[in-house]
Design an enzyme around this catalytic site. Sequence first.
Site, mmCIF file in Angstrom:
data_model
loop_
_atom_site.group_PDB
_atom_site.id
_atom_site.type_symbol
_atom_site.label_atom_id
_atom_site.label_comp_id
_atom_site.label_asym_id
_atom_site.label_seq_id
_atom_site.Cartn_x
_atom_site.Cartn_y
_atom_site.Cartn_z
ATOM 1 N N LEU A 88 8.225 -23.729 42.647
ATOM 2 C CA LEU A 88 9.101 -23.519 43.784
ATOM 3 C C LEU A 88 9.075 -22.081 44.265
ATOM 4 O O LEU A 88 10.108 -21.470 44.514
ATOM 5 C CB LEU A 88 10.540 -23.934 43.459
ATOM 6 N N CYS A 89 7.890 -21.524 44.290
ATOM 7 C CA CYS A 89 7.800 -20.175 44.843
ATOM 8 C C CYS A 89 6.579 -20.095 45.763
ATOM 9 O O CYS A 89 5.783 -19.181 45.688
ATOM 10 C CB CYS A 89 7.754 -19.123 43.753
ATOM 11 N N GLY A 90 6.440 -21.114 46.602
ATOM 12 C CA GLY A 90 5.359 -21.100 47.576
ATOM 13 C C GLY A 90 4.003 -21.182 46.899
ATOM 14 O O GLY A 90 3.846 -21.853 45.886
#
Lengths: 134, 290
Positions: B89-91
């Site tokens: 969930l950090c691109g």
Amino acid sequence: MADKILLEIVTPEKKLLSEEVDIVVAPGEEGEFGALPNHIPFLSKLRVGELRYRKGTTTTHVAIMGGYAEVLPDQVTVLASAAEEAAHIDVVRAKAARERAERRLKEAKDRYEFAVAEAALQRALARLRIAEKK
Amino acid sequence: MATLRDIKRKIDAVKKTSQITKAMNMVAAAKLRGAQQNMEKFQPYAEKFKEVIRRLAAGVEEEAGFALLTPRAEIKNIEVLLITADRGLCGSFNNNLIMMAEKFARAKVEEGLGVTVSCAGKKGADYFRRRQYNIGQRLTGLLAKPSYDDALGLGRELIERFEGGESDEVYLIYSKFVSMVRQIPTMVKLLPIEPMDLGEGQGESVEYLFEPSHEALLEDLLPNHIYVQVLEYLYQTSVGEHASRMAAMENATSNCKEMVRSLTLTYNKARQAGITKELMDIVGGAEALK
């Protein structure tokens, strides 16, 4: 001519100290050495032990867990893997560490384990010794 | 066409998602601040250390024969240490790092070299576990709070394998923190240490006394040079992870808002259409009774 010497102690965690002092005594690998202002440039490895410095009439003790020291005429920089001022040493923790290290020393199966335990014991002992001096 | 209730439900779901992403954004922001502070606290040590090693390296001849400084005549095996985050969930943060490692590893395998991949960080470790590369170290949970001990453990193993001849070159891939919106996957060569990295030739002409000897001191410092580097890269990657997650979550939150807006529009349209239809029915019914 400088009559004070700037003592800086840095560890990977933080900058512990940056102060003008009169004299620094550090635990060199080949024996303790003292540095006064206008010392000749000097690089030394430090062992686990006690570093003390005097500022005016007060002497402060710092536990150094090994590292390096660079001495310049007006500056002493200590790169320590860890360092604690006497007043900030956690005696309870250090005692627990000493007991743990002693037990490991007895149970050590090979030279590597022995060396690790011995180093841990040295660190704990140095902390305790210096904590008494605050 | 979806019924009113369906749309309503969808709107609620999206709103809830946006609450979560918003919270994650704030958590990432807080963690980012912590990580940056840790990195800043480490800076004085790193800088001072580099200064000392530069001075030491300046006075030593290249042929002094330090194992860590000597390039191998023949390169057979290499090791790559890949630093990634533990969580997603950090691109594209982790993906960019992994892709770089994979591309590099594949190219080296095609050259006929033995490649070992070591992973610090769960995402990288998970990825490479499912592929046929030799896995060296696999460590997780470092980036939450990188410590000198972690760097020491990682570095020591790299050095041991290098000295034992299991690897002839060691690379490290990390995320270089350029700015809040820019983190670049970067590869550096850790071992053998390039004399250039030590900044040779830039040393000032101060004559030092050394204790123990000049050579012994340098030999002692070289492994530490690796640890300091590894720690610095761990810090940078950790800061990058949080910055990247912050940006990703901010994007997600604004996407949610956009979605809620367009869904609300659909909902209102459908509601209005329903009312109009009912009115028509009533009017039609009234007409029929006349």
